[in-house]
Design a protein around this motif. Structure first.
Motif, PDB file in Angstrom:
ATOM      1  N   LEU A   1       0.660  -1.662   0.343  1.00 39.96           N
ATOM      2  CA  LEU A   1       0.350  -0.018   0.364  1.00 39.96           C
ATOM      3  C   LEU A   1       1.054   1.345  -0.133  1.00 39.96           C
ATOM      4  N   LEU A   2       2.365   1.432   0.929  1.00 39.40           N
ATOM      5  CA  LEU A   2       2.523   2.323   0.336  1.00 39.40           C
ATOM      6  C   LEU A   2       3.622   2.517  -0.704  1.00 39.40           C
ATOM      7  N   ASP A   3       3.547   1.599  -0.255  1.00 34.57           N
ATOM      8  CA  ASP A   3       4.702   1.805  -2.664  1.00 34.57           C
ATOM      9  C   ASP A   3       3.279   2.072  -3.319  1.00 34.57           C
ATOM     10  N   GLN A   4       2.734   1.706  -3.405  1.00 37.75           N
ATOM     11  CA  GLN A   4       1.055   2.241  -3.763  1.00 37.75           C
ATOM     12  C   GLN A   4       0.688   4.030  -4.231  1.00 37.75           C
ATOM     13  N   GLY A   5       0.975   4.312  -2.986  1.00 34.33           N
ATOM     14  CA  GLY A   5       0.606   5.751  -2.799  1.00 34.33           C
ATOM     15  C   GLY A   5       0.131   5.489  -1.307  1.00 34.33           C
ATOM     16  N   THR A   6      -0.565   5.248  -0.496  1.00 33.96           N
ATOM     17  CA  THR A   6      -0.308   5.451   0.454  1.00 33.96           C
ATOM     18  C   THR A   6      -0.695   6.003   1.319  1.00 33.96           C
ATOM     19  N   THR A   7      -0.537   7.392   1.852  1.00 36.55           N
ATOM     20  CA  THR A   7      -0.021   8.110   3.007  1.00 36.55           C
ATOM     21  C   THR A   7      -0.219   8.516   4.281  1.00 36.55           C
ATOM     22  N   GLY A   8      -0.973   6.852   5.232  1.00 37.26           N
ATOM     23  CA  GLY A   8      -1.683   6.645   6.034  1.00 37.26           C
ATOM     24  C   GLY A   8      -1.684   5.158   6.505  1.00 37.26           C
ATOM     25  N   LEU A   9      -1.388   4.413   7.300  1.00 38.77           N
ATOM     26  CA  LEU A   9      -1.346   2.355   7.344  1.00 38.77           C
ATOM     27  C   LEU A   9      -2.678   2.837   8.703  1.00 38.77           C
ATOM     28  N   SER A  10      -3.426   1.811   7.730  1.00 41.65           N
ATOM     29  CA  SER A  10      -4.832   1.754   9.321  1.00 41.65           C
ATOM     30  C   SER A  10      -5.010   0.273   9.537  1.00 41.65           C
ATOM     31  N   VAL A  11      -4.646   0.407  10.371  1.00 43.02           N
ATOM     32  CA  VAL A  11      -4.818  -1.242  11.254  1.00 43.02           C
ATOM     33  C   VAL A  11      -6.122  -1.844  11.190  1.00 43.02           C
ATOM     34  N   ALA A  12      -6.580  -3.350  11.204  1.00 46.64           N
ATOM     35  CA  ALA A  12      -7.471  -4.050  11.351  1.00 46.64           C
ATOM     36  C   ALA A  12      -7.266  -5.003  12.487  1.00 46.64           C
ATOM     37  N   PHE A  13      -7.199  -5.200  13.277  1.00 43.80           N
ATOM     38  CA  PHE A  13      -7.367  -6.641  14.147  1.00 43.80           C
ATOM     39  C   PHE A  13      -7.822  -7.546  13.753  1.00 43.80           C
ATOM     40  N   ASP A  14      -7.593  -8.519  13.982  1.00 42.58           N
ATOM     41  CA  ASP A  14      -8.620  -9.805  14.415  1.00 42.58           C
ATOM     42  C   ASP A  14      -9.718 -10.284  15.988  1.00 42.58           C
ATOM     43  N   LEU A  15     -10.129 -10.272  15.601  1.00 36.46           N
ATOM     44  CA  LEU A  15     -11.602 -10.618  17.127  1.00 36.46           C
ATOM     45  C   LEU A  15     -11.058 -10.664  17.707  1.00 36.46           C
ATOM     46  N   PRO A  16      -9.996 -11.618  18.094  1.00 38.12           N
ATOM     47  CA  PRO A  16      -9.324 -11.720  19.597  1.00 38.12           C
ATOM     48  C   PRO A  16      -8.325 -11.407  19.878  1.00 38.12           C
ATOM     49  N   THR A  17      -8.431  -9.673  18.938  1.00 37.93           N
ATOM     50  CA  THR A  17      -7.048  -9.298  19.775  1.00 37.93           C
ATOM     51  C   THR A  17      -7.637  -8.005  20.154  1.00 37.93           C
ATOM     52  N   GLN A  18      -9.438  -7.573  19.337  1.00 35.96           N
ATOM     53  CA  GLN A  18      -9.123  -6.292  19.862  1.00 35.96           C
ATOM     54  C   GLN A  18     -10.908  -7.219  20.935  1.00 35.96           C
ATOM     55  N   MET A  19     -11.060  -8.614  21.354  1.00 37.60           N
ATOM     56  CA  MET A  19     -11.683  -8.692  22.848  1.00 37.60           C
ATOM     57  C   MET A  19     -10.808  -8.880  23.972  1.00 37.60           C
ATOM     58  N   GLY A  20      -9.007  -9.306  23.908  1.00 40.71           N
ATOM     59  CA  GLY A  20      -8.998  -9.026  24.540  1.00 40.71           C
ATOM     60  C   GLY A  20      -8.311 -10.846  24.974  1.00 40.71           C
ATOM     61  N   PHE A  21      -8.372 -11.337  24.010  1.00 45.97           N
ATOM     62  CA  PHE A  21      -7.456 -13.020  23.973  1.00 45.97           C
ATOM     63  C   PHE A  21      -6.658 -13.548  23.721  1.00 45.97           C
ATOM     64  N   ASP A  22      -5.701 -13.982  23.897  1.00 46.24           N
ATOM     65  CA  ASP A  22      -5.085 -14.572  22.861  1.00 46.24           C
ATOM     66  C   ASP A  22      -5.207 -15.632  21.923  1.00 46.24           C
ATOM     67  N   SER A  23      -4.377 -15.641  20.908  1.00 42.77           N
ATOM     68  CA  SER A  23      -4.951 -16.680  19.907  1.00 42.77           C
ATOM     69  C   SER A  23      -4.919 -18.228  20.562  1.00 42.77           C
ATOM     70  N   ASP A  24      -4.523 -18.436  21.055  1.00 41.32           N
ATOM     71  CA  ASP A  24      -4.204 -20.066  22.239  1.00 41.32           C
ATOM     72  C   ASP A  24      -5.453 -20.108  23.234  1.00 41.32           C
ATOM     73  N   SER A  25      -6.451 -19.017  23.092  1.00 40.50           N
ATOM     74  CA  SER A  25      -7.334 -18.950  24.113  1.00 40.50           C
ATOM     75  C   SER A  25      -9.075 -20.340  23.224  1.00 40.50           C
ATOM     76  N   PRO A  26      -9.353 -20.998  24.538  1.00 40.11           N
ATOM     77  CA  PRO A  26     -10.660 -21.000  23.621  1.00 40.11           C
ATOM     78  C   PRO A  26     -11.339 -20.547  22.847  1.00 40.11           C
ATOM     79  N   ARG A  27     -11.151 -19.276  23.484  1.00 43.10           N
ATOM     80  CA  ARG A  27     -12.894 -18.326  23.025  1.00 43.10           C
ATOM     81  C   ARG A  27     -11.695 -17.264  21.806  1.00 43.10           C
ATOM     82  N   ALA A  28     -11.108 -17.538  21.069  1.00 44.42           N
ATOM     83  CA  ALA A  28     -10.496 -17.147  19.911  1.00 44.42           C
ATOM     84  C   ALA A  28     -10.367 -18.590  18.680  1.00 44.42           C
ATOM     85  N   GLN A  29     -11.008 -19.320  18.997  1.00 42.07           N
ATOM     86  CA  GLN A  29     -10.877 -20.853  18.448  1.00 42.07           C
ATOM     87  C   GLN A  29     -11.028 -20.265  16.639  1.00 42.07           C
TER      88      GLN A  29
END
Length: 565
Positions: free
Chosen positions: A111-139
């Motif tokens: 995206l930076l190579d294509q001319g984007t001037t700022g990054l915008s990060v999307a996080f997965d639901l476990p990250t948004q909800m405060g669960f590590d990827s190895d949590s049963p809630r993240a499965q």
């Protein structure tokens, strides 16, 4: 109107009204009798009628200097910068993140190579909800709607070879915003970039999560404490960082009207300001770092007017209600994103047209930053070709359309000014109703905002089903539906590899350091210390996002949603 005296103004209005009545009788009525109109009623997003014709009578109460003024001056109706896009174009962001940190890092570089001037990060639901990827809630959810970030190691990979002193990064994160900001600061330090030089935004808007989206962890009042701790910490340590992006986007995605989006969003803003003031902060020391995030829907002129109304209303609130002295504190700076809820799975290439119109409305409304959705997002995460086309849409508007050469070019339009006044008035009325309930938090606890949005969404759905609101390809102009074949799919192996990396990371840590950092964080949460230094220390000691969230859960508990019927 003009600078004529009131008698002259009234005489002119009467003359125009007389001429209008003559036009209606001699010119309009014969055409109506012969041909009629396309439908009985034309409506705005809330179902309110659009007048047949707008004229001076619709802006007769408008005081140019008090209500419009000049760009870069209070009340900022015409924009927050004197030169607007003549001086500098809006930041072109593309919201991206999927799978692992390494995969997302490659997309950011593309995206930076294509001319984007700022990054915008999307996080997965476990990250948004405060669960590590190895949590049963993240499965089953790891890496699916954004990138999985469990630890400082993931954050290092996410921004590998991306100089954090050269880019502005927006992170769409709320309940775990303090953790992600701490990880970003820590990675900046590893790159040799002092926190004072970091630029970007964390969404950090929990109130709208309770209203419209649902990625909350702690009860509202605990969340407000964390937010104000971030305000206080960043004021001194990360002064160029936007500590909150007060979001109407998800409120609109949930089905609100334009006026509700403005009213509920600014009511949340009031709650954040009041919380910060109660914690001892001075309005002019933090209000200038507040930012907002709005949706851009399909009703073109209504959307332009919405942004102008929001700017004017917020300026008046901060000056009159909170007594701010600095004009910088009164400026409503906002990021905008085209409306995901308007994208259709039917005939999805038509979404290109929708996004272009919405992006143009955002620019004409004076946005500081813009994300354009990709045409395939009603079906999947966007592929690279779709992302590039979405970015090119912004670049064509910026460099080929000519609209960026004008400052607030629709100002003075009878329709736009009338709509601006109408949205401001309706939004202010919502704020007053929320004040009567005890403020935004009390309103949420009583289910007021949720109920209003649900009713607005229901009425909009009924209008679509009755054919009053035409959605191209959905309830009119339909064809056989054949999904495209080049959709992006996240491989199931992503979750397995992410969990394995996390296990290796945890095994490599000094457990005593982890335990001490968590204990210090828990003690701070039980007391009144600012939590940010303790969270920053924890991520540096390799405490994971899920472990930090669990530590705070032990103290604050978890929020259980109030059911609104």
């Amino acid at each position: 109107m003009t600078d004529e005296n009131p008698k002259q103004q009234q005489a002119l209005l009467e003359e125009i009204e007389q001429a209008k009545a003559e036009w209606e009788q001699k010119t309009l009525q014969p055409i109506l009798d012969k041909y009629g109109v396309r439908r009985d009623e034309f409506n705005l997003s809330d179902g309110a009628p659009v007048d047949l014709l707008y004229g001076p009578q619709d802006t007769a109460e408008l005081d140019y200097l008090d209500d419009l003024g000049f760009p870069g001056q209070y009340p900022f109706t015409r924009g927050i910068q004197p030169t607007m896009y003549r001086g500098r174009l809006w930041t072109m962001r593309q919201y991206a993140g999927f799978g692992t940190a390494a995969e997302s890092n490659q997309r950011y570089k593309y995206l930076l190579d294509q001319g984007t001037t700022g990054l915008s990060v999307a996080f997965d639901l476990p990250t948004q909800m405060g669960f590590d990827s190895d949590s049963p809630r993240a499965q089953g959810e790891v890496g699916k709607v954004g990138v999985a970030i469990d630890s400082i190691a993931d954050m290092e990979t996410l921004f590998d070879e991306i100089p954090l002193d050269k880019v502005s990064t927006s992170m769409t994160i709320n309940s775990t915003a303090a953790i992600l900001l701490s990880l970003y600061i820590a990675v900046g330090e590893q790159q040799g970039v002092d926190a004072s030089k970091l630029r970007g935004t964390i969404q950090n808007d929990l109130l709208k999560e309770y209203i419209a989206r649902g990625t909350y962890i702690y009860p509202p009042r605990a969340s407000m404490r964390i937010i104000t701790d971030i305000f206080g910490f960043c004021k001194d340590e990360v002064p160029r960082w936007n500590t909150i992006s007060i979001s109407g986007y998800h409120i609109r995605e949930a089905g609100s009207t334009a006026a509700q989006e403005v009213g509920f969003t600014l009511a949340n803003g009031i709650a954040y300001v009041e919380s910060a003031l109660e914690s001892g902060l001075d309005i002019d020391n933090f209000a200038g770092r507040l930012s907002f995030f709005f949706n851009v829907h399909n009703n073109f002129l209504e959307e332009v007017a919405k942004f102008r109304a929001a700017r004017r209303l917020w300026a008046r609130i901060v000056k009159e209600r909170f007594g701010a002295k600095k004009e910088r504190s009164m400026r409503l700076r906002f990021h905008s994103q085209t409306a995901g809820s308007t994208l259709t799975a039917q005939q999805p290439k038509v979404n290109v047209v929708r996004v272009a119109l919405q992006a143009l409305a955002s620019v004409l409304g004076g946005t500081q930053s813009l994300h354009t959705n990709s045409w395939d997002e009603a079906l999947s995460l966007p592929n690279e070709d779709a992302v590039r086309l979405a970015l090119r849409t912004q670049q064509v508007i910026a460099h080929e359309s000519g609209v960026a050469d004008f400052i607030d070019p629709l100002a003075g339009s009878y329709a736009v000014e009338s709509l601006t006044d109408r949205i401001e008035e309706e939004a202010r009325a919502y704020i007053e109703r929320i004040d009567d309930l005890g403020g935004a938090v009390a309103g949420i606890e009583k289910g007021f905002q949720q109920s209003e949005i649900q009713e607005a969404a229901y009425q909009a759905q009924l209008r679509q089903e009755r054919g009053e609101d035409i959605i191209v390809g959905v309830n009119e102009f339909q064809t056989g539906h054949q999904p495209p074949e080049d959709l992006l799919r996240v491989d199931e192996k992503v979750e397995r590899s992410q969990v394995e990396r996390l296990r290796e990371f945890k095994a490599s840590r000094a457990q005593d350091d982890v335990d001490k950092a968590r204990a210090a964080l828990k003690k701070a949460a039980e007391g009144s210390d600012n939590l940010m230094p303790h969270i920053l220390n924890a991520v540096k000691k390799k405490v994971t996002l899920g472990e930090i969230s669990d530590t705070l859960r032990e103290v604050f508990g978890e929020y259980v949603e109030r059911v609104v019927l």
